[in-house]
Design a protein around this motif. Structure first.
Motif, short mmCIF file in Angstrom:
data_model
loop_
_atom_site.label_atom_id
_atom_site.label_comp_id
_atom_site.label_asym_id
_atom_site.label_seq_id
_atom_site.Cartn_x
_atom_site.Cartn_y
_atom_site.Cartn_z
N HIS A 24 -0.01 2.32 4.24
CA HIS A 24 -1.18 1.45 4.16
C HIS A 24 -1.55 1.18 2.70
N GLY A 25 -1.48 2.21 1.88
CA GLY A 25 -1.76 2.05 0.46
C GLY A 25 -0.80 1.06 -0.20
N ALA A 30 -0.07 -4.42 -2.48
CA ALA A 30 0.54 -5.75 -2.46
C ALA A 30 -0.51 -6.85 -2.36
N LEU A 31 -1.65 -6.52 -1.77
CA LEU A 31 -2.75 -7.48 -1.66
C LEU A 31 -3.64 -7.49 -2.90
N ALA A 37 -6.02 0.91 -2.51
CA ALA A 37 -4.60 1.28 -2.50
C ALA A 37 -4.40 2.65 -3.14
N GLU A 38 -5.01 2.86 -4.27
CA GLU A 38 -4.84 4.14 -4.96
C GLU A 38 -5.33 5.29 -4.08
N LYS A 39 -6.48 5.12 -3.47
CA LYS A 39 -7.03 6.16 -2.60
C LYS A 39 -6.06 6.51 -1.47
N GLU A 40 -5.52 5.50 -0.82
CA GLU A 40 -4.61 5.73 0.30
C GLU A 40 -3.27 6.31 -0.16
N TYR A 70 1.38 2.77 -9.95
CA TYR A 70 0.85 2.97 -11.30
C TYR A 70 1.63 2.16 -12.33
N ASP A 71 2.93 2.07 -12.19
CA ASP A 71 3.73 1.24 -13.10
C ASP A 71 3.28 -0.22 -13.04
N ALA A 72 3.10 -0.71 -11.82
CA ALA A 72 2.72 -2.12 -11.63
C ALA A 72 1.37 -2.44 -12.24
N TRP A 73 0.49 -1.47 -12.31
CA TRP A 73 -0.84 -1.70 -12.85
C TRP A 73 -0.99 -1.19 -14.27
#
Length: 83
Positions: A24-25, A30-31, A37-40, A70-73
């Motif tokens: 789910h995260g 992706a959204l 996302a981080e929490k999940e 984390y890389d993507a952000w």
């Protein structure tokens, strides 16, 4: 089946609940819903680690999802903790 009934079907700490949270995260990431996302992703990884151990293939896959998040952000220092 709705979310509440799915949660009731499996006990807290079950590996499938952790897997669902991690997946789910990944979808939330992706959204672009970073905070959720981080929490999940973190909860999913921690749950898999508790249920299966740190070296299990599914736990490592959850760690990879978290590192990629984390890389993507642009947060490589956090990503490195999950490699």
């Amino acid at each position: 089946m709705d979310r509440k009934r799915r949660r009731a079907a499996l006990p807290e700490g079950h590996r499938l609940r952790a897997l669902a949270r991690s997946s789910h995260g990944q979808c939330l990431a992706a959204l672009g819903r970073r905070a959720e996302a981080e929490k999940e992703l973190v909860a999913g990884y921690e749950g898999m680690k508790r249920a299966l151990g740190e070296d299990h293939d599914r736990t490592r896959a959850a760690a990879t999802r978290l590192a990629e998040f984390y890389d993507a952000w642009g947060r490589p220092e956090e990503a490195g903790r999950y490699r």
